[in-house]
Motif scaffolding. Sequence first.
Motif, mmCIF file in Angstrom:
data_model
loop_
_atom_site.group_PDB
_atom_site.id
_atom_site.type_symbol
_atom_site.label_atom_id
_atom_site.label_comp_id
_atom_site.label_asym_id
_atom_site.label_seq_id
_atom_site.Cartn_x
_atom_site.Cartn_y
_atom_site.Cartn_z
ATOM 1 N N PHE A 679 0.858 -1.179 0.000
ATOM 2 C CA PHE A 679 0.000 0.000 0.000
ATOM 3 C C PHE A 679 0.894 1.229 0.000
ATOM 4 N N THR A 680 0.719 2.083 -1.005
ATOM 5 C CA THR A 680 1.581 3.250 -1.167
ATOM 6 C C THR A 680 0.793 4.529 -0.924
ATOM 7 N N ILE A 681 1.412 5.457 -0.232
ATOM 8 C CA ILE A 681 0.850 6.792 0.001
ATOM 9 C C ILE A 681 1.747 7.791 -0.705
ATOM 10 N N GLU A 682 1.191 8.541 -1.636
ATOM 11 C CA GLU A 682 1.923 9.583 -2.340
ATOM 12 C C GLU A 682 1.331 10.933 -1.969
ATOM 13 N N ALA A 683 2.204 11.901 -1.717
ATOM 14 C CA ALA A 683 1.751 13.246 -1.384
ATOM 15 C C ALA A 683 2.462 14.239 -2.289
ATOM 16 N N SER A 684 1.755 14.722 -3.292
ATOM 17 C CA SER A 684 2.370 15.680 -4.214
ATOM 18 C C SER A 684 2.430 17.052 -3.579
ATOM 19 N N ASP A 722 -3.081 15.428 -2.775
ATOM 20 C CA ASP A 722 -2.611 16.653 -3.418
ATOM 21 C C ASP A 722 -2.572 17.720 -2.333
ATOM 22 N N MET A 723 -1.366 18.180 -1.994
ATOM 23 C CA MET A 723 -1.186 19.038 -0.832
ATOM 24 C C MET A 723 -1.164 20.513 -1.212
ATOM 25 N N SER A 724 -1.563 21.345 -0.256
ATOM 26 C CA SER A 724 -1.643 22.784 -0.479
ATOM 27 C C SER A 724 -1.270 23.525 0.795
ATOM 28 N N SER A 725 -0.929 24.781 0.662
ATOM 29 C CA SER A 725 -0.594 25.586 1.836
ATOM 30 C C SER A 725 -1.822 26.167 2.518
ATOM 31 N N THR A 726 -2.960 26.106 1.848
ATOM 32 C CA THR A 726 -4.190 26.653 2.420
ATOM 33 C C THR A 726 -5.257 25.573 2.492
ATOM 34 N N PRO A 727 -6.122 25.644 3.500
ATOM 35 C CA PRO A 727 -7.203 24.655 3.610
ATOM 36 C C PRO A 727 -8.157 24.766 2.438
ATOM 37 N N GLY A 728 -8.633 23.618 1.992
ATOM 38 C CA GLY A 728 -9.627 23.590 0.932
ATOM 39 C C GLY A 728 -10.926 23.020 1.449
ATOM 40 N N ARG A 729 -11.727 22.486 0.537
ATOM 41 C CA ARG A 729 -13.028 21.946 0.916
ATOM 42 C C ARG A 729 -12.985 20.443 1.143
ATOM 43 N N TRP A 730 -11.825 19.847 0.916
ATOM 44 C CA TRP A 730 -11.722 18.393 1.089
ATOM 45 C C TRP A 730 -12.073 17.995 2.526
ATOM 46 N N GLY A 731 -12.934 16.978 2.654
ATOM 47 C CA GLY A 731 -13.281 16.425 3.950
ATOM 48 C C GLY A 731 -14.254 17.251 4.767
ATOM 49 N N LYS A 732 -14.780 18.354 4.195
ATOM 50 C CA LYS A 732 -15.644 19.242 4.978
ATOM 51 C C LYS A 732 -17.087 18.736 5.080
ATOM 52 N N HIS A 733 -17.538 17.996 4.096
ATOM 53 C CA HIS A 733 -18.952 17.591 4.092
ATOM 54 C C HIS A 733 -19.210 16.582 5.211
#
Length: 982
Positions: A679-684, A722-733
């Motif tokens: 099982f591989t975890i990739e974080a771009s 897919d990583m970012s410096s600011t929070p997005g909407r992922w996981g909010k619902h």
Amino acid sequence: MRHLLTLLIAAIFITSCKHVTETTPAQKDQALINYVNPFIGTGGHGHTYPGATMPFGMMQLSPDTRLDGWDGCSGYHYDDEYIYGFSHTHLSGTGVSDYGDILLMPSNTILFNNGANGKKGYRDHFSHDNEIAQPGYYKVHLDSTNIDVELTVSQRSGVHKYAFAKADSLNNYLIIDLDHRDEVLSASWEVIKEDDDQKLFTEMQGHRHSKAWASKQLLYYYLKTSHPFKYIKDPQSKSNKVALKFENPSNEPVIIKIGISAVDEKGAKQNLETEIGDKTFEQVKATVQSTWEKQLEKIIVESDNTTYKTNFYTSLYHTMLAPNIYQDIDGRYRGMDLEIHQTTDFDYYSVFSLWDTYRAAHPLYTIIEEQRTNDFINTFIAKYDEGGIMPIWDLSGNYTGCMIGYHAVPVIADAYIKGIRDYDTDRAFEAMLHSASQDKLGLDSYKKYGFIPTEMEAESVSKTLEYAYDDWTIAIMAQERGDEESYKSFIQRAQNYKNVYDPKSGFMRGRMRNSWFSPFDPYEVNFNYTEANSWQYSFYVPQDVSGFIDLVGDKKAMDKKLDALFTAQQETSGRHQQDITGLIGQYAHGNEPSHHMAYLYNFIHKPWKTQKRVHEILTTMYKDTPDGISGNEDCGQMSAWYVLSSLGFYPVTPGSNTYAIGTPLFDKATIYLENGNNFTIEASNVSDSNIHIKNASINGKAHPYSYINHKDIMAGGLLQFDMSSTPGRWGKHPAHSPKTAITEHLIVAAPFIASGDITFTENTTVALQSTDKDAEIYFALKEDGETFKRYRKPITITSDTELRTYAISRHGKSATISTPFHKINDAYKVTLETTYANEYSAGGENALIDGIRGSKEYRSGTWQGYNNKDVVATLDLGEVKKINAIATSFLQDQRSWIFYPTEVSFFTSIDGTTFTPYYSQDIDATIESEETLIKTVAASQDEQAARYIKVIAKTVGDLPSWHLGHTYDGKSWIFIDELIVK
């Protein structure tokens, strides 16, 4: 043309999908053992050791630099400058000392004193500049004797290699000290003859039986030397120390091979001969390091950050130091009955720090150590058969009586739910039910009332909360097995957390005589909690986070409460608790009850807050330095948190089959599973600034969920972030958030006394309340008999009585709680000239005349405690009376630093100003005793007139030199209760 274009688009789409879903597993750039730094945790309060051991091995061959003290639990501390020698058993990261068995120390002279008392001894100066530690290997130069020492091991055996200075070719000595460290019950050494004429030997065997945390540890050893020796007995010792003088005219390196066993000398010899035999030091070292490399290859991470990789592989290494195999090569082992048993069906283990490790270490093992998890559970069942109960914290065939809960239970349930079942599942479930059906450690009260009253059992809040979680794991396993009766019973018990939630303060709080423990301070470390305060236990409801949110109010209230946790002042009040470290606000990462808390934001649809806090913990609480662990490493738990969290997920609720997603630390990581999958975890774009998840996918399919299932990991595949410096909407619902909720067989929380005094003078007005808003409360006073009335308004009590109360709602009826009320003589008043400790108030100013007597449990809330000060208390009887006798009582529990006073004096007075001596008694309070006792100091004389009675009890002050706490500059306590005048 359109057809060709369609095919071209399809081909591009397929190629793109293939690119997304397929990836090369993470690759190592060098040997992984090079990233392990065994010195991490040897400083500060990490309590780890740097020496040589195999994964989960029986032998831990390591230097000893410290003989006692809390920061000497592993036998080694990085701040020290002297090595006493090299012993063969050590504990990793514990908060209590033991082990350090069979000390060997090379020397160029014969010295039997260890040098700790300031006299010349065999201990030797060393420098970290001349010290090397690697998985399975340790080396150091001893400065005073100019000897180089190297150590390596197999599972149950080890090898010492000593290179003596050229000038000492005729003075090659080895000191064997069987008295080293803990109390010796018996010890022996016996040389085995090789040449009668020369009286030279190359073999020795014996035993060491000792007492410390384990009350009776039995260990046997067998050693062989590369060079023949003569022996010299210690003239000051009966049999526990001996020196060996080697015949080594060519001054070759001296090799000592040694095997150990908990069974007998024969087992130690067989372990040595089978595992090492004629192998050279270098061959043994190569084997152990190859074994470690394979272990570490279970997870491979990629990153340009060497510090992160060092922290990761050192953490992974630490998770594999315990539990320890506790079984000879032929399958024999010493069980919890201290009798010899044998099995070749599974490997038998010891050193289960379950209060710590059930949280993350054992869930990690269900991913990377499936077969070993089966062995662990088979071990639990065997210990149940041998000792009558599964272990809580076992050590070398001993129940230590340490820590709380019955956390072998969630380890079994978590494994069972995940499909790990290579053991007798019926017997395992029987052992689980047995653990939960005991009548000790507060379980009798817990089963009767749904919570543990503080006056019945110490650490009542923590025990109630942890029992409730353990019970939930029994319930989910019962449900999986189709056992509806057990499921209903234990899913109801799993809701008992509701009984210790105080809706007014919003904290989990002790219930003392059915009132909330007061005065209450959520920062106070006291006897209601285990190594924690209310802040650090008030979020512990992993089995029913939804129900806990309802108690708090709603998700907004929960969000506010979590924010308050991480931003609260860092100071604690009450008693000093060394384990409370690694503070972010009142979140204490250095101790286990906090470990799941950062992930709770996921449950209220704010995963970016989890990401922020998890990254903060990963990068500030773990360092590539000796003090690089923020608290006791605790047999792998502290490190397992790092391993899992740095990969990007964590088991908030072991047994739920889900992991909350946090934030990955590495560009790529691959878990190589025992089932053949990976099982591989990739974080771009991951970096220290890009810590927020913008999007996620599993095997190319969008994954909007802030959690992942165990089956997804075990099936293998690719998790991409897919990583970012600011929070997005992922996981909010809300539909994408993790959830634990108990929705059936709901209970009614027992009502509590919201206001009113249990002891009072004229009268008291009692208000009742329930955490269930819809519940109806009923009550009866003693004079009402069995007639209960609906509670509608506060109750006025004017005399001694007993109040019984329960609640009813559509979910059923709560337990009935009885509370005695005691009326104190209106005229009586106690004046305290010295201040008691708030956590041991026993109810406040009137504790000495409240009619409630203290038991032998000092943490029952019935004793008034004074630290390092005399007790001076004056009782005003309200008017002059005829006095016939005066008495008061004191507690002795020296292990807990509680001593009788050295002198107790009574005085009487008419006017409250001039006092006349009535009686005085000297007490030899510093005589060492392991008994918990209550001493009543009483005196009777001819009748005399007095209005005021004064008692003065003088403190021991500094703990005596023989007491373990003396090394911490500890101060003694006086515990006093009930001043009686007749």
